[in-house]
Motif scaffolding. Structure first.
Motif, PDB file in Angstrom:
ATOM      1  N   GLU A 752      18.849  42.497  31.305  1.00 15.51           N
ATOM      2  CA  GLU A 752      19.974  41.546  30.861  1.00 15.51           C
ATOM      3  C   GLU A 752      20.674  41.353  32.032  1.00 15.51           C
ATOM      4  O   GLU A 752      21.687  40.411  31.916  1.00 15.51           O
ATOM      5  CB  GLU A 752      20.509  41.918  29.687  1.00 15.51           C
ATOM      6  N   LEU A 753      20.878  42.027  33.016  1.00 22.13           N
ATOM      7  CA  LEU A 753      21.879  42.045  34.135  1.00 22.13           C
ATOM      8  C   LEU A 753      21.328  41.196  35.391  1.00 22.13           C
ATOM      9  O   LEU A 753      22.205  40.670  36.210  1.00 22.13           O
ATOM     10  CB  LEU A 753      22.118  43.304  35.070  1.00 22.13           C
ATOM     11  N   ALA A 754      20.078  40.884  35.361  1.00 19.75           N
ATOM     12  CA  ALA A 754      19.402  39.912  36.569  1.00 19.75           C
ATOM     13  C   ALA A 754      20.007  38.587  36.239  1.00 19.75           C
ATOM     14  O   ALA A 754      20.287  38.104  34.900  1.00 19.75           O
ATOM     15  CB  ALA A 754      17.970  39.841  36.252  1.00 19.75           C
ATOM     16  N   ASP A 755      19.923  37.959  37.386  1.00 16.52           N
ATOM     17  CA  ASP A 755      20.187  36.662  37.502  1.00 16.52           C
ATOM     18  C   ASP A 755      19.468  35.646  36.681  1.00 16.52           C
ATOM     19  O   ASP A 755      18.304  35.756  36.865  1.00 16.52           O
ATOM     20  CB  ASP A 755      20.196  36.024  38.990  1.00 16.52           C
ATOM     21  N   PRO A 756      19.821  34.862  35.653  1.00 10.66           N
ATOM     22  CA  PRO A 756      19.036  34.308  34.561  1.00 10.66           C
ATOM     23  C   PRO A 756      17.996  33.005  35.413  1.00 10.66           C
ATOM     24  O   PRO A 756      17.267  32.669  34.811  1.00 10.66           O
ATOM     25  CB  PRO A 756      20.188  33.526  33.750  1.00 10.66           C
ATOM     26  N   ARG A 757      18.507  32.759  36.459  1.00 13.22           N
ATOM     27  CA  ARG A 757      17.882  31.664  37.271  1.00 13.22           C
ATOM     28  C   ARG A 757      16.478  32.266  37.725  1.00 13.22           C
ATOM     29  O   ARG A 757      15.663  31.567  37.982  1.00 13.22           O
ATOM     30  CB  ARG A 757      18.790  31.197  38.655  1.00 13.22           C
ATOM     31  N   LEU A 758      16.245  33.731  37.762  1.00 15.39           N
ATOM     32  CA  LEU A 758      15.031  34.067  38.122  1.00 15.39           C
ATOM     33  C   LEU A 758      13.918  33.830  37.163  1.00 15.39           C
ATOM     34  O   LEU A 758      12.856  33.948  37.312  1.00 15.39           O
ATOM     35  CB  LEU A 758      15.200  35.689  38.470  1.00 15.39           C
ATOM     36  N   GLY A 759      14.368  33.554  35.858  1.00 17.99           N
ATOM     37  CA  GLY A 759      13.413  33.064  34.914  1.00 17.99           C
ATOM     38  C   GLY A 759      12.249  33.968  34.557  1.00 17.99           C
ATOM     39  O   GLY A 759      11.260  33.596  34.407  1.00 17.99           O
ATOM     40  N   GLY A 760      12.801  35.353  34.404  1.00 17.73           N
ATOM     41  CA  GLY A 760      11.546  36.353  34.179  1.00 17.73           C
ATOM     42  C   GLY A 760      10.851  36.945  35.450  1.00 17.73           C
ATOM     43  O   GLY A 760       9.667  37.502  35.127  1.00 17.73           O
ATOM     44  N   ARG A 761      11.142  36.468  36.348  1.00 13.27           N
ATOM     45  CA  ARG A 761      10.221  36.661  37.611  1.00 13.27           C
ATOM     46  C   ARG A 761      10.706  38.230  38.195  1.00 13.27           C
ATOM     47  O   ARG A 761      10.567  38.278  39.395  1.00 13.27           O
ATOM     48  CB  ARG A 761      10.299  35.848  38.699  1.00 13.27           C
ATOM     49  N   VAL A 762      11.215  38.942  37.476  1.00 12.52           N
ATOM     50  CA  VAL A 762      11.568  40.221  37.936  1.00 12.52           C
ATOM     51  C   VAL A 762      11.422  41.364  36.855  1.00 12.52           C
ATOM     52  O   VAL A 762      11.779  40.830  35.429  1.00 12.52           O
ATOM     53  CB  VAL A 762      13.075  40.311  38.406  1.00 12.52           C
ATOM     54  N   SER A 763      11.204  42.412  37.174  1.00  8.36           N
ATOM     55  CA  SER A 763      10.882  43.544  35.898  1.00  8.36           C
ATOM     56  C   SER A 763      12.083  44.438  35.669  1.00  8.36           C
ATOM     57  O   SER A 763      12.910  44.352  36.619  1.00  8.36           O
ATOM     58  CB  SER A 763       9.696  44.329  36.181  1.00  8.36           C
ATOM     59  N   ASN A 764      12.317  44.925  34.522  1.00  5.90           N
ATOM     60  CA  ASN A 764      13.258  45.770  34.242  1.00  5.90           C
ATOM     61  C   ASN A 764      13.495  46.896  35.262  1.00  5.90           C
ATOM     62  O   ASN A 764      14.444  47.241  35.664  1.00  5.90           O
ATOM     63  CB  ASN A 764      13.078  46.477  32.758  1.00  5.90           C
ATOM     64  N   GLU A 765      12.393  47.374  35.927  1.00  4.83           N
ATOM     65  CA  GLU A 765      12.264  48.647  36.429  1.00  4.83           C
ATOM     66  C   GLU A 765      12.900  48.324  38.019  1.00  4.83           C
ATOM     67  O   GLU A 765      13.614  48.670  38.568  1.00  4.83           O
ATOM     68  CB  GLU A 765      10.728  49.330  36.819  1.00  4.83           C
ATOM     69  N   GLU A 766      12.423  46.728  38.508  1.00  5.75           N
ATOM     70  CA  GLU A 766      12.898  46.508  39.790  1.00  5.75           C
ATOM     71  C   GLU A 766      14.674  46.195  39.555  1.00  5.75           C
ATOM     72  O   GLU A 766      15.370  46.728  40.501  1.00  5.75           O
ATOM     73  CB  GLU A 766      12.402  45.143  40.075  1.00  5.75           C
ATOM     74  N   VAL A 767      14.963  45.822  38.622  1.00  8.41           N
ATOM     75  CA  VAL A 767      16.574  45.785  38.424  1.00  8.41           C
ATOM     76  C   VAL A 767      17.155  46.953  38.343  1.00  8.41           C
ATOM     77  O   VAL A 767      18.370  47.409  38.823  1.00  8.41           O
ATOM     78  CB  VAL A 767      16.820  44.881  37.213  1.00  8.41           C
ATOM     79  N   GLU A 768      16.724  47.811  37.307  1.00  8.37           N
ATOM     80  CA  GLU A 768      17.250  49.369  37.285  1.00  8.37           C
ATOM     81  C   GLU A 768      17.429  49.956  38.626  1.00  8.37           C
ATOM     82  O   GLU A 768      18.452  50.435  38.873  1.00  8.37           O
ATOM     83  CB  GLU A 768      16.391  49.957  36.376  1.00  8.37           C
ATOM     84  N   LYS A 769      16.571  49.756  39.432  1.00 14.46           N
ATOM     85  CA  LYS A 769      16.454  50.513  40.694  1.00 14.46           C
ATOM     86  C   LYS A 769      17.838  49.909  41.479  1.00 14.46           C
ATOM     87  O   LYS A 769      18.623  50.858  41.856  1.00 14.46           O
ATOM     88  CB  LYS A 769      15.305  50.328  41.622  1.00 14.46           C
ATOM     89  N   LEU A 770      18.067  48.614  41.526  1.00 20.13           N
ATOM     90  CA  LEU A 770      19.303  48.297  42.214  1.00 20.13           C
ATOM     91  C   LEU A 770      20.404  48.688  41.746  1.00 20.13           C
ATOM     92  O   LEU A 770      21.521  48.965  42.225  1.00 20.13           O
ATOM     93  CB  LEU A 770      19.184  46.814  42.581  1.00 20.13           C
ATOM     94  N   VAL A 771      20.459  48.591  40.489  1.00 16.81           N
ATOM     95  CA  VAL A 771      21.523  48.877  39.258  1.00 16.81           C
ATOM     96  C   VAL A 771      22.225  50.228  39.583  1.00 16.81           C
ATOM     97  O   VAL A 771      23.154  50.677  39.716  1.00 16.81           O
ATOM     98  CB  VAL A 771      21.307  48.294  37.915  1.00 16.81           C
ATOM     99  N   ARG A 772      20.988  51.258  39.498  1.00 18.19           N
ATOM    100  CA  ARG A 772      21.297  52.539  39.664  1.00 18.19           C
ATOM    101  C   ARG A 772      21.929  52.909  41.098  1.00 18.19           C
ATOM    102  O   ARG A 772      22.921  53.418  41.276  1.00 18.19           O
ATOM    103  CB  ARG A 772      20.047  53.550  39.449  1.00 18.19           C
TER     104      ARG A 772
END
Length: 862
Positions: A752-772
């Motif tokens: 839910e933190l990912a840029d909405p403009r990506l339109g689902g072209r990113v996974s939860n694991e990829e976002v989690e890595k950068l957020v952590r």
């Protein structure tokens, strides 16, 4: 019976010392070998499984005074490794293998060489089919490997990591460490001679750069010579080579790095040679020997330049022709003292159309007005043995400590002038020449003074005109002081990049017509140099009363910092009160334009590459360059993008240059609100961890695609209490994103933190890595933040991903509440403005008021 018994003993003795039995693949401890014992196998006592390699006590070129423990490639008889290269032994000295390792003894039982202390007892010595000599323990775990201690050669299957090097041998029969080194750095492979660089792999015409990753090691294989990064998963530089069955890379005794291939029937010589011309090596023609390029089928030729002749066999190269002169040694006070005995120093000209082997890769010492000043710089430096001066650019190159060969320049024409320092009784002069005592006619004696007077008058007129022009120029630049000791040409600063005249930059930028950016240090303009190179010209402001010398000293340091993720400084200008920096042009502009602008959204891989590149650049500033640099203003505006969204940090070094002992004491540097670490508010010491905090904030913005303190929408699934805790004003949609990211991390809702403009072209694991990683970077306590090298490791995957410490992130909840309060003030201010000015838009007023209030309330006073 007695003679027969004695004869039997003699046979047993000779059979013992002439065993001629080569062990296959491995041997066990309590083994002893000498050359004489294995004389019939040329000293070989161990072979690899298929016989491709042998371990031997070997005498190169069959000389009888120097024997070495070597690993030899049998088909080519090439020595690929030697243990005791700097401590040779005799044919009767011994090599012992014990449970403690390998030891080489001299005949008096003194140790000549041994492996280092090992963590467990040795069970076997193994020679692999790749040529690696390995000590194994009882569990077949490697305790020591020859591949990890290279000498002058690497083979297929062997890595040469960053921080290691190959050293040439003195000769093919003397394996002692020579004067040439091949070093692997984080960005290149370089050849050096006495610390002077004379070749770089990155500058080879057929070396292709595949990525901007940091180099980790060099390796060769059947098809290429490569510099690898990311633990071998990424090729940084590649030189494509013909297919080969086996390949060896060696730093030859002449300083050339060669790659040879073996097909089973013979060598294919020179798959790769660097440098490919012998004249470009430092000592091809000896000291001051003039190397001339030969035809394609012939080798270079060696001569002595004018004013020099060939030296003796003990002194290879050339020496001064006149017996009145001698060449000094660097800083040899018994011969020359640059401070007190400069009257004995003269300079012999080397002639025109020549160049020095290292000038292409060395930094210009300074940019000077004339030849005399370049000479004076050399005269004041006892380590200087000569200099080269380029007329067109005013570049001055100092030759220090060791003198190598010189070479004819391409085509025989060059505007470079070379001079060698000599010691003699004559007065100091550029190009001293002997004069003849010839009598002159009386008419000449009369005409010469008259002509001299006329010339002097003409020169005086020209000088006065130039002086007036110069004064007018100084007034135009805002400098009403006379040109004195503050002039650049009157002081010596090593390592300055190219110096530009102010008029050059006015012309290059079309009178500073195209503004492409601005910041705390000044405005940036687009420019084009005469060679059509695009540049970014920054006009520096807010440097206080910093003098020209202080400014140039900092620029010299910044100009010597080179990394693929740092914007390259191409030159500078320091005229009057003008201070300008010339950078490489970054055609995609700053990150904030791509991230927050109205153009196409950055894809996730592009965001990740930008994050990784920025992290690598910061890691280099903090620990990779000679002088630690804390940026103190990491933000999207200072991260520039080049082709393929390659990230490069700008404005590094302009805030403050710190030595290691100063780095924890400085507390008064400037930054940008929204990216300032909490220690700014508590007057705590500022360290490189301050940059780590700012990087974490930038990382969160890369994830969300919006400013951390900005207008944004939240997921409809969140309840009202969540919105309140996240520092959100329900009326305006203003969000303090770092707190929102913390709360979503606690609930595992990273996507839910990912840029909405990506339109689902990113996974939860990829976002989690950068957020952590980002949350670890913004810990309140600096000691809990990882250093940038660790951040790079976590992003690349080589270092385990850390878990943020929630107790050190609770300060974000306080910031969120202050943010919410500021948002309410902003709404009230907007409503009041709209009541007075109905034409004002709601959104615009809210953002304007908030941008003023929240930045102060959240960051605090500075």
């Amino acid at each position: 019976m007695e003679p027969i018994f004695c004869f039997s003993l003699i046979l047993l003795f000779f059979s013992g010392i002439s065993a001629d039995y080569i062990f296959s693949e491995s041997i066990n401890p309590n083994f002893t070998a000498t050359y004489l014992q294995f004389i019939y196998s040329s000293g070989a006592f161990l072979s690899s499984r298929n016989g491709t390699f042998e371990a031997a006590i070997f005498n190169p070129e069959h000389q009888q005074s120097r024997f070495y423990l070597c690993v030899i490639h049998v088909p080519s008889r090439t020595i690929i490794w030697s243990a005791n290269r700097d401590a040779p032994i005799s044919n009767s000295d011994t090599m012992n293998l014990t449970t403690k390792g390998i030891t080489i003894f001299y005949h008096d039982r003194n140790v000549k060489w041994s492996t280092p202390p090992l963590k467990s007892p040795v069970s076997a010595l193994q020679l692999t089919e790749t040529g690696n000599l390995v000590l194994l323990d009882s569990s077949n775990v490697s305790l020591w490997e020859s591949f990890q201690h290279p000498t002058d050669t690497i083979v297929m299957g062997q890595r040469l990591p960053v921080g290691t090097w190959l050293s040439s041998a003195i000769s093919v029969s003397d394996l002692s460490t020579g004067d040439y080194n091949l070093s692997i750095t984080s960005s290149d492979a370089i050849l050096q001679w006495h610390g002077q660089t004379y070749w770089k792999l990155s500058m080879v015409s057929n070396a292709f750069q595949d990525s901007s990753h940091m180099v980790e090691y060099m390796a060769i294989n059947r098809t290429a010579l490569d510099l690898f990064g990311s633990n071998g998963t990424v090729t940084v530089f590649r030189v494509v080579l013909p297919m080969a069955h086996f390949r060896i890379a060696k730093l030859a005794v002449n300083g050339q790095f060669t790659v040879q291939s073996f097909s089973g029937t013979g060598w294919v010589v020179q798959d790769f040679v660097g440098p490919d011309n012998g004249c470009e090596t430092p000592f091809f023609c000896g000291r001051l020997g003039l190397c001339t390029h030969g035809a394609a089928s012939s080798s270079p030729s060696c001569y002595c330049p004018p004013n020099f002749h060939a030296g003796s066999s003990d002194v290879p190269g050339c020496v001064p022709s006149s017996g009145s002169y001698s060449s000094p040694s660097a800083c040899n006070s018994s011969v020359y003292d640059g401070a007190s005995n400069s009257s004995s120093v003269s300079y012999l000209e080397l002639g025109g159309g020549i160049q020095y082997f290292g000038n292409t890769y060395s930094n210009t010492v300074t940019y000077v007005v004339n030849l005399t000043i370049c000479q004076d710089i050399c005269s004041r430096n006892c380590s200087c043995l000569g200099f080269f001066y380029e007329n067109s650019s005013g570049s001055c190159y100092i030759l220090e400590n060791q003198l190598g060969s010189i070479m004819s320049s391409s085509g025989g024409a060059n505007n470079s002038l070379g001079y060698i320092k000599v010691i003699g009784a004559l007065a100091s002069a550029i190009d001293p020449r002997t004069s003849e005592d010839d009598s002159l006619p009386v008419a000449v004696l009369v005409i010469i003074p008259i002509a001299g007077f006329i010339i002097a008058m003409a020169l005086g007129f020209l000088w006065l005109r130039r002086y007036r022009t110069s004064r007018a120029k100084e007034r135009e630049l805002g400098n009403f002081k006379s040109r004195s000791s503050d002039d650049l040409e009157t002081f010596y600063i090593p390592g300055l990049p190219k110096r530009f005249d102010y008029e050059e930059l006015v012309e290059a930028t079309d009178s500073f017509k195209t503004l492409i950016g601005s910041g705390g240090f000044g405005a940036v303009f687009k420019g084009q140099l005469p060679d059509k190179t695009l540049v970014a010209v920054k006009k520096i402001v807010s440097l206080g009363n910093q003098g020209k010398k202080d400014f140039c000293t900092e620029i010299a340091i910044i100009g010597n910092i080179h990394h693929v993720n740092l914007v390259k400084l191409k030159g500078f200008c320091a005229e009057g009160r003008q201070r300008l920096l010339i950078y490489e042009f970054m055609n995609r502009g700053s990150l904030d334009r791509s991230l927050f602008g109205g153009g196409p959204a950055l894809e996730w891989q592009e965001r990740f590459d930008i994050a990784l590149g920025t992290a690598r650049g910061l890691a280099y500033l903090h620990g990779g360059c000679e002088q630690k640099i804390i940026h103190c203003d990491i933000k999207p505006e200072n991260i520039l993008l080049h082709d393929h969204f390659q990230a490069k940090i700008s404005d590094f070094g302009l805030s403050k240059l710190l030595s290691p002992e100063q780095s924890g004491l400085f507390t008064t540097m400037r930054g940008t609100r929204g990216y300032l670490a909490p220690e700014w508010l508590t007057n705590s010491a500022i360290t490189e961890k301050t940059d780590v905090y700012s990087f974490g904030m930038v990382l969160l913005e890369l994830v969300s695609g919006r400013k951390n303190c900005s207008v944004g929408s939240q997921s409809p699934s969140k309840d009202e209490s969540m919105s309140s805790n996240s520092g959100t004003s329900s009326g305006t949609g203003l969000v303090y994103f770092p707190l929102y990211a913390l709360e979503m991390h606690e609930q595992g809702r990273h996507l839910e933190l990912a840029d909405p403009r990506l339109g689902g072209r990113v996974s939860n694991e990829e976002v989690e890595k950068l957020v952590r990683v980002a949350l670890c970077c913004v810990h309140e306590e600096p000691s809990l933040r990882p250093n940038m090298a660790t951040v790079v490791g976590m992003l690349e995957g080589g270092t385990p991903l850390a878990q943020p410490r929630i107790e050190s992130l609770n300060f974000l909840r306080f910031y969120g509440r202050r943010f919410s309060e500021a948002s309410m003030i902003a709404e009230e201010s907007t409503a009041s403005q709209q009541a007075r000015k109905p034409s004002a838009t709601s959104t615009g007023g809210s953002q304007t008021a908030f941008s003023y209030i929240s930045s102060h309330d959240i960051s605090g006073p500075r």
